[in-house]
Design a protein around this motif. Structure first.
Motif, PDB file in Angstrom:
ATOM      1  N   GLU A 238       0.824  -1.215   0.000  1.00 25.20           N
ATOM      2  CA  GLU A 238       0.000   0.000   0.000  1.00 25.20           C
ATOM      3  C   GLU A 238       0.857   1.263   0.000  1.00 25.20           C
ATOM      4  O   GLU A 238       0.355   2.357  -0.276  1.00 25.20           O
ATOM      5  N   HIS A 239       2.136   1.112   0.322  1.00 33.32           N
ATOM      6  CA  HIS A 239       3.030   2.273   0.346  1.00 33.32           C
ATOM      7  C   HIS A 239       4.003   2.275  -0.836  1.00 33.32           C
ATOM      8  O   HIS A 239       4.915   3.090  -0.894  1.00 33.32           O
ATOM      9  N   SER A 240       3.802   1.358  -1.775  1.00 40.15           N
ATOM     10  CA  SER A 240       4.692   1.268  -2.929  1.00 40.15           C
ATOM     11  C   SER A 240       4.431   2.388  -3.926  1.00 40.15           C
ATOM     12  O   SER A 240       3.386   3.052  -3.896  1.00 40.15           O
ATOM     13  N   ARG A 241       5.362   2.556  -4.837  1.00 41.47           N
ATOM     14  CA  ARG A 241       5.290   3.672  -5.783  1.00 41.47           C
ATOM     15  C   ARG A 241       4.134   3.542  -6.761  1.00 41.47           C
ATOM     16  O   ARG A 241       3.451   4.525  -7.047  1.00 41.47           O
ATOM     17  N   PHE A 242       3.906   2.338  -7.305  1.00 41.36           N
ATOM     18  CA  PHE A 242       2.839   2.174  -8.297  1.00 41.36           C
ATOM     19  C   PHE A 242       1.470   2.565  -7.731  1.00 41.36           C
ATOM     20  O   PHE A 242       0.784   3.421  -8.310  1.00 41.36           O
ATOM     21  N   PRO A 243       1.033   1.986  -6.597  1.00 43.92           N
ATOM     22  CA  PRO A 243      -0.246   2.413  -6.038  1.00 43.92           C
ATOM     23  C   PRO A 243      -0.262   3.897  -5.662  1.00 43.92           C
ATOM     24  O   PRO A 243      -1.294   4.562  -5.791  1.00 43.92           O
ATOM     25  N   GLY A 244       0.891   4.418  -5.229  1.00 45.00           N
ATOM     26  CA  GLY A 244       0.969   5.832  -4.855  1.00 45.00           C
ATOM     27  C   GLY A 244       0.748   6.756  -6.037  1.00 45.00           C
ATOM     28  O   GLY A 244       0.058   7.783  -5.928  1.00 45.00           O
ATOM     29  N   MET A 245       1.328   6.413  -7.189  1.00 43.14           N
ATOM     30  CA  MET A 245       1.152   7.244  -8.383  1.00 43.14           C
ATOM     31  C   MET A 245      -0.282   7.180  -8.898  1.00 43.14           C
ATOM     32  O   MET A 245      -0.839   8.174  -9.371  1.00 43.14           O
ATOM     33  N   MET A 246      -0.885   5.999  -8.825  1.00 45.11           N
ATOM     34  CA  MET A 246      -2.278   5.865  -9.241  1.00 45.11           C
ATOM     35  C   MET A 246      -3.215   6.586  -8.270  1.00 45.11           C
ATOM     36  O   MET A 246      -4.190   7.221  -8.682  1.00 45.11           O
ATOM     37  N   LYS A 247      -2.917   6.511  -6.980  1.00 52.82           N
ATOM     38  CA  LYS A 247      -3.733   7.209  -5.986  1.00 52.82           C
ATOM     39  C   LYS A 247      -3.710   8.715  -6.229  1.00 52.82           C
ATOM     40  O   LYS A 247      -4.734   9.405  -6.120  1.00 52.82           O
ATOM     41  N   ALA A 248      -2.531   9.238  -6.586  1.00 51.22           N
ATOM     42  CA  ALA A 248      -2.412  10.669  -6.877  1.00 51.22           C
ATOM     43  C   ALA A 248      -3.235  11.063  -8.106  1.00 51.22           C
ATOM     44  O   ALA A 248      -3.613  12.229  -8.267  1.00 51.22           O
ATOM     45  N   ALA A 249      -3.522  10.084  -8.972  1.00 48.37           N
ATOM     46  CA  ALA A 249      -4.355  10.323 -10.158  1.00 48.37           C
ATOM     47  C   ALA A 249      -5.826  10.011  -9.881  1.00 48.37           C
ATOM     48  O   ALA A 249      -6.651  10.012 -10.801  1.00 48.37           O
ATOM     49  N   GLY A 250      -6.139   9.711  -8.607  1.00 45.20           N
ATOM     50  CA  GLY A 250      -7.525   9.471  -8.223  1.00 45.20           C
ATOM     51  C   GLY A 250      -7.976   8.027  -8.315  1.00 45.20           C
ATOM     52  O   GLY A 250      -9.176   7.753  -8.257  1.00 45.20           O
ATOM     53  N   ILE A 251      -7.026   7.090  -8.452  1.00 45.31           N
ATOM     54  CA  ILE A 251      -7.384   5.669  -8.596  1.00 45.31           C
ATOM     55  C   ILE A 251      -6.871   4.922  -7.364  1.00 45.31           C
ATOM     56  O   ILE A 251      -5.663   4.799  -7.156  1.00 45.31           O
ATOM     57  N   LEU A 252      -7.781   4.410  -6.552  1.00 38.66           N
ATOM     58  CA  LEU A 252      -7.414   3.740  -5.312  1.00 38.66           C
ATOM     59  C   LEU A 252      -7.035   2.275  -5.569  1.00 38.66           C
ATOM     60  O   LEU A 252      -7.326   1.714  -6.621  1.00 38.66           O
ATOM     61  N   PHE A 253      -6.408   1.654  -4.588  1.00 37.02           N
ATOM     62  CA  PHE A 253      -5.874   0.298  -4.726  1.00 37.02           C
ATOM     63  C   PHE A 253      -6.925  -0.707  -5.226  1.00 37.02           C
ATOM     64  O   PHE A 253      -6.679  -1.447  -6.193  1.00 37.02           O
ATOM     65  N   PRO A 254      -8.123  -0.775  -4.607  1.00 30.85           N
ATOM     66  CA  PRO A 254      -9.124  -1.736  -5.115  1.00 30.85           C
ATOM     67  C   PRO A 254      -9.512  -1.470  -6.570  1.00 30.85           C
ATOM     68  O   PRO A 254      -9.783  -2.421  -7.319  1.00 30.85           O
ATOM     69  N   GLN A 255      -9.504  -0.202  -6.985  1.00 29.50           N
ATOM     70  CA  GLN A 255      -9.818   0.133  -8.376  1.00 29.50           C
ATOM     71  C   GLN A 255      -8.713  -0.332  -9.323  1.00 29.50           C
ATOM     72  O   GLN A 255      -8.986  -0.746 -10.450  1.00 29.50           O
ATOM     73  N   ILE A 256      -7.469  -0.236  -8.875  1.00 28.99           N
ATOM     74  CA  ILE A 256      -6.347  -0.754  -9.671  1.00 28.99           C
ATOM     75  C   ILE A 256      -6.564  -2.237  -9.953  1.00 28.99           C
ATOM     76  O   ILE A 256      -6.467  -2.702 -11.088  1.00 28.99           O
ATOM     77  N   LEU A 257      -6.898  -2.982  -8.899  1.00 25.63           N
ATOM     78  CA  LEU A 257      -7.086  -4.424  -9.039  1.00 25.63           C
ATOM     79  C   LEU A 257      -8.284  -4.733  -9.933  1.00 25.63           C
ATOM     80  O   LEU A 257      -8.223  -5.631 -10.773  1.00 25.63           O
ATOM     81  N   ASP A 258      -9.371  -3.998  -9.771  1.00 21.10           N
ATOM     82  CA  ASP A 258     -10.533  -4.171 -10.649  1.00 21.10           C
ATOM     83  C   ASP A 258     -10.141  -3.981 -12.113  1.00 21.10           C
ATOM     84  O   ASP A 258     -10.546  -4.751 -12.992  1.00 21.10           O
TER      85      ASP A 258
END
Length: 351
Positions: A321-341
């Motif tokens: 949850e603290h990795s760069r990939f989820p962090g960059m997506m979160k900054a673009a408005g995409i949360l972790f569960p949405q990434i997986l979806d």
């Protein structure tokens, strides 16, 4: 009620990044929507044994998963289209259908095309990059050559095998200039990488790199700082915000990647909008040039003059949850569960 999709999550493995894989897999399983998906954890021990894991996922995170109580020997059916996990309970064999598989295994045997090839042979939809893209991105030398052909700047470099001529090594290193980096051609997470400041340290650095791979690359030091770009998709791409690694000294080695003791990651990066746009476009060019699909993190350098130089593509980036990939997506408005979806949906829909 919609049927849940059974998603195999592969973790562990024989790589030197075994423990990082456990942390990433734990985060992935924890963030899977339990109303949509059934997580099927498949753990691979450090000596290469496969297990269907039935215990609490906290044990994966704490590296306590590998035990007789929670692990059942398992294997994939080799029959194309069966899409089946074979579970061996003593004399009895059970079959579990898999809708898709997500390898969360960093480094060798997980990120280099090996497990991707096995999944493609079985016909199980693969969540992530293909065999070819995975193998190419793991190979720093060949990835750089393809990036150069795509019109992207790459560091000056040369490669040597284990039977290298020491005089040639010294001459080529002098041509590149110090400081420089010595790296295994195929290894992940900064293992075996040394920043070499003087000629007298070159041989030791090469020996360190050869401990991880039979081929070593010597690269020029690029001034400036590292930036990254998270991308999802195959035809239509979703691009996260650019991040920036701030170093207080040295380089972003394994310890810094996972502890951030003397470094910091800024997302969005502290750069102007136009530069961020150029970095995103460069990342897209690289992603397509190396045949990536599903998702990947593209790492580059930004020099003081504004030049963008390719570093590497991580086809299975850190997924904590603290990795760069989820962090960059979160900054673009995409949360972790949405990434997986998103990444599961595109894999299932492509079959």
């Amino acid at each position: 009620m919609m049927k849940k999709l059974s998603i195999a999550v592969f973790f562990g493995g024989r790589s030197s990044e075994y423990k990082v894989s456990l942390e990433s897999a734990y985060s992935v399983i924890r963030n899977l929507d339990s109303e949509k998906y059934r997580a099927v954890p498949i753990g691979i021990s450090p000596d290469g044994r496969w297990y269907y894991y039935t215990g609490n996922i906290e044990k994966i995170y704490k590296d306590q998963w590998l035990n007789g109580e929670d692990c059942i020997p398992a294997a994939l059916s080799p029959d194309f289209g069966a899409r089946t996990l074979l579970i061996f309970r003593g004399e009895r064999m059970e079959k579990l259908f898999l809708d898709a598989a997500l390898p969360v295994m960093h480094g060798k045997y997980g990120e280099d095309g090996c497990i991707q090839g096995l999944l493609e042979l079985t016909g199980i939809p693969l969540i992530g990059c293909s065999v070819l893209a995975s193998a190419l991105c793991m190979d720093k030398d060949r990835a750089h050559k393809l990036a150069y052909l795509a019109g992207i700047d790459v560091p000056k470099a040369f490669t040597v095998c284990s039977s290298y001529d020491k005089e040639v090594l010294l001459e080529e290193a002098k041509r590149i200039g110090y400081p420089l980096f010595v790296k295994p051609v195929k290894a992940g997470s900064s293992f075996g990488i040394t920043k070499v400041l003087r000629e007298s340290d070159l041989a030791a650095a090469a020996a360190c790199a050869f401990a991880y791979d039979g081929e070593v690359i010597i690269e020029e030091n690029i001034p400036g700082f590292e930036v990254g770009c998270a991308i999802m998709g195959t035809d239509r791409l979703t691009v996260g915000e650019v991040d920036e690694i701030e170093l207080s000294g040295g380089f972003f080695d394994y310890t810094e990647k996972y502890t951030l003791k003397t470094s910091a990651i800024h997302v969005p990066a502290r750069i102007d909008k136009a530069t961020a746009g150029r970095i995103k476009e460069t990342a897209i060019t690289l992603y397509r040039a190396l045949g990536c699909s599903g998702f990947a993190r593209v790492d580059m350098f930004l020099t003081p003059e504004g030049r963008i130089v390719f570093n590497e593509i991580n086809t299975i980036p850190g997924f904590t949850e603290h990795s760069r990939f989820p962090g960059m997506m979160k900054a673009a408005g995409i949360l972790f569960p949405q990434i997986l979806d998103t990444i599961i949906g595109q894999a299932v829909m492509s079959k």
